[in-house]
Design an enzyme around this catalytic site. Structure first.
Site, PDB file in Angstrom:
ATOM      1  N   ASN A 174       0.815  -1.229   0.000  1.00 45.55           N
ATOM      2  CA  ASN A 174       0.000   0.000   0.000  1.00 45.55           C
ATOM      3  C   ASN A 174       0.843   1.271   0.000  1.00 45.55           C
ATOM      4  O   ASN A 174       0.475   2.259  -0.617  1.00 45.55           O
ATOM      5  CB  ASN A 174      -0.993  -0.006   1.161  1.00 45.55           C
ATOM      6  CG  ASN A 174      -0.327  -0.186   2.497  1.00 45.55           C
ATOM      7  OD1 ASN A 174       0.781  -0.711   2.606  1.00 45.55           O
ATOM      8  ND2 ASN A 174      -0.993   0.249   3.539  1.00 45.55           N
ATOM      9  N   GLU A 227       3.519  -4.552  12.546  1.00 50.88           N
ATOM     10  CA  GLU A 227       2.542  -3.472  12.298  1.00 50.88           C
ATOM     11  C   GLU A 227       1.465  -4.069  11.408  1.00 50.88           C
ATOM     12  O   GLU A 227       1.709  -4.326  10.232  1.00 50.88           O
ATOM     13  CB  GLU A 227       3.211  -2.298  11.581  1.00 50.88           C
ATOM     14  CG  GLU A 227       4.400  -1.707  12.290  1.00 50.88           C
ATOM     15  CD  GLU A 227       4.030  -0.858  13.482  1.00 50.88           C
ATOM     16  OE1 GLU A 227       2.825  -0.555  13.650  1.00 50.88           O
ATOM     17  OE2 GLU A 227       4.928  -0.519  14.257  1.00 50.88           O
ATOM     18  N   CYS A 271      -3.452   1.229   6.611  1.00 51.52           N
ATOM     19  CA  CYS A 271      -3.849   0.549   7.850  1.00 51.52           C
ATOM     20  C   CYS A 271      -4.541   1.509   8.809  1.00 51.52           C
ATOM     21  O   CYS A 271      -5.315   1.093   9.665  1.00 51.52           O
ATOM     22  CB  CYS A 271      -2.639  -0.108   8.502  1.00 51.52           C
ATOM     23  SG  CYS A 271      -1.247   1.018   8.686  1.00 51.52           S
ATOM     24  N   GLU A 319       7.220   1.495  16.526  1.00 54.45           N
ATOM     25  CA  GLU A 319       8.297   2.053  15.724  1.00 54.45           C
ATOM     26  C   GLU A 319       8.138   3.574  15.765  1.00 54.45           C
ATOM     27  O   GLU A 319       7.185   4.090  16.329  1.00 54.45           O
ATOM     28  CB  GLU A 319       8.247   1.485  14.289  1.00 54.45           C
ATOM     29  CG  GLU A 319       8.547  -0.015  14.280  1.00 54.45           C
ATOM     30  CD  GLU A 319       8.709  -0.645  12.894  1.00 54.45           C
ATOM     31  OE1 GLU A 319       8.530   0.044  11.885  1.00 54.45           O
ATOM     32  OE2 GLU A 319       9.024  -1.850  12.848  1.00 54.45           O
TER      33      GLU A 319
END
Ligand code: TXE
Length: 479
Positions: free
Chosen positions: A149, A247, A281, A460
């Site tokens: 993405n 993630e 996301c 992160e």
């Protein structure tokens, strides 16, 4: 047709198997490149190169490594137009979006982590008669697995902190969007990176990706992708005691309170739902609206979304390009069928736009808003990852929070209100890693980024990335 290669020890090398995969442009269905279908032999080769490079790379100074990251940033900036075109071609997203979001962020990631590493410090703990101080040591070889993405955006988000902390990298980009990763490999070569410090292996996740995460000489895995794949990565890596950062997906709520700035909230909710065709996301795919303004808000939202232009990714007028693949569009359309069977009503979109050739063969879908679904329905609780948002009324903060927190995911939320106390109260109670108030996707690269529940493990960003990509070692000196 160009054939891409793996990048190992600063050389572009063909896959051991000699087999190549088609890279398809989702906006037209055309094959635009051939990419290596790498296997365990290629991964072995890349990890060995990285391992060899890692010892001397770890002995370089932070300043040298930061300088390399700055040089990479400058070359990405110099090739920004080419990279934006390639990112758009590979993903189907508008060139304008790639040129204003993806590529500038890749530049910023390298620059930011160069600066962050230069300015970081470690702790000292003084005792009576002794002094402890903390050293940060590189991990060795790290694996970076990235999705389709935001290809270069996410690869740079991981590669920059990994390298600046003294690790050697083996990256496996998504097989759907390999092109900008190959340009990044060229850039590493152009700026004179030591051989083996940055390596790239293309191919399927289940082959090249799986071999990489299972490799004994890989000390850490940073993965961004779907939750189901994340579980497989954890399953493979955890028994080998690798450091893991995951993630994963989201089903993020946008909470609209009656006291919001109405126009800003409509604009914000529409952007959060549909940016990048809804394939981020962090996208706000569940829009929860105070019942007292529900009808008016939904009406304004539908007007706003109907004005979005779907089509040619090269046109500056285009708001939404193609989804990443025909197969992904099929999956998203499956949710539209499901939504109808669950009692939902499609308020706008819900179909493929009719576009002139060559885009008539592209994986386009109109931005879609669905009302009337239970907040517990599958459509309203599972990650769709496309241009589909559901709208739901709520009465009061308690119910808004119950709905927002009532999913397995916990990545982000945005809430829209003018009441400062409410903003703080609701932000504190949302079960997510990030909350935006009266905004969405406003990112400071220093802040912790990650999810709770099924949205991932670890953080992160800023010092969190620097810590993930290094091991702290305490030295205790008796004075
Ligand atoms: O992603 P995958 P997919 C979500 C979204 C989407 C779903 C599936 O809901 O519909 O995930 O997408 C590599 N070992 N997100 O299947 O599989 C793969 O090659 C090692 C959310 O396309 O998660 C790619 O490089 N690696 C998301 C990367 O994992 C493996 C972004 C991600 O692909 C592997 C993308 C394996 N066994 C999808 N299997 C987000 N959080 O932003 C696959 N890969």
């Amino acid at each position: 047709m160009t054939s891409k290669a793996n990048f190992i020890s600063n050389a572009f090398v063909p896959p051991a198997s000699g087999v190549y995969l088609d890279d398809i442009a989702p906006a037209t269905g055309e094959c635009i490149a051939k990419i290596p279908r790498s296997n365990a032999a290629d991964v072995d080769h890349a990890v060995a190169a990285a391992r060899k490079a890692s010892a001397s790379w770890a002995r370089t100074t932070v300043a040298e490594r930061a300088d390399l990251c700055d040089a990479v940033a400058s070359r990405i900036a110099a090739r920004a137009d080419e990279l934006a075109q390639l990112e758009s071609l590979d993903t189907g997203k508008p060139v304008k979006l790639a040129a204003t979001l993806d590529i500038p962020r890749a530049v910023a990631n390298f620059r930011f982590f160069a600066g962050a590493a230069r300015h970081t410090s470690t702790a000292a703990h003084e005792m009576d008669g002794a002094l402890n101080y903390t050293l940060r040591r590189p991990l060795g070889v790290v694996a970076l697995i990235t999705p389709w993405n935001l290809p270069l955006y996410l690869l740079s988000w991981k590669a920059a902190p990994a390298l600046v902390m003294g690790n050697a990298v083996v990256a496996k980009p998504s097989e759907l969007t390999p092109l900008t990763a190959s340009v990044l490999a060229e850039i590493f070569k152009e700026v004179g990176a030591p051989a083996g410090v940055f390596n790239l292996v293309h191919g399927f996740g289940a082959e090249a990706g799986q071999a990489l995460i299972e490799h004994r000489d890989v000390a850490a895995v940073s993965f961004t992708g779907g939750t189901a794949t994340g579980a497989r990565v954890a399953h493979a890596a955890a028994p080998l005691f690798k450091k893991l950062s995951l993630e994963l997906g989201g089903k993020n709520a946008t909470l609209i309170f009656a006291d919001c700035d109405f126009d800003a909230a409509v604009e914000g909710a529409a952007r959060a739902a549909f940016l990048n065709q809804g394939q981020i996301c962090l996208c706000g795919s569940r829009i929860l609206i105070d019942r007292s303004i529900y009808d008016r808000f939904v009406e304004a939202l539908v007007v706003r979304v109907r004005a979005m232009r779907v089509g040619d990714p090269r046109s500056p007028e285009t708001t939404l390009g193609a989804l990443v693949s025909a197969a992904h569009r099929d999956k998203v359309e499956g949710y539209l069928t499901l939504a109808k069977s669950e009692g939902g009503t499609i308020l706008c979109g819900g179909k493929r736009p009719s576009l002139a050739p060559p885009f008539d063969r592209g994986a386009f879908l109109e931005p879609t808003i669905i009302a009337g679904l239970s907040t517990k329905s599958r459509t309203a609780t599972q990650e769709i990852f496309g241009p589909v948002a559901t709208v739901h009324p709520f009465e009061g903060e308690t119910e808004a929070l119950e709905i927002a927190n009532g999913v397995r995911y916990g990545l982000s939320a945005s809430l829209w209100t003018r009441d400062l106390s409410r903003a703080h109260r609701v932000a504190a109670a949302l079960e997510t890693g990030t909350v935006w108030v009266n905004t969405w996707l406003l990112r400071d690269l220093r802040v912790p980024f990650g999810g709770v529940k099924d949205s991932g493990v670890g953080r992160e960003g800023g010092v969190h990335s620097l810590e993930f990509f290094s091991e702290s070692k305490n030295v205790c000196v008796k004075v």
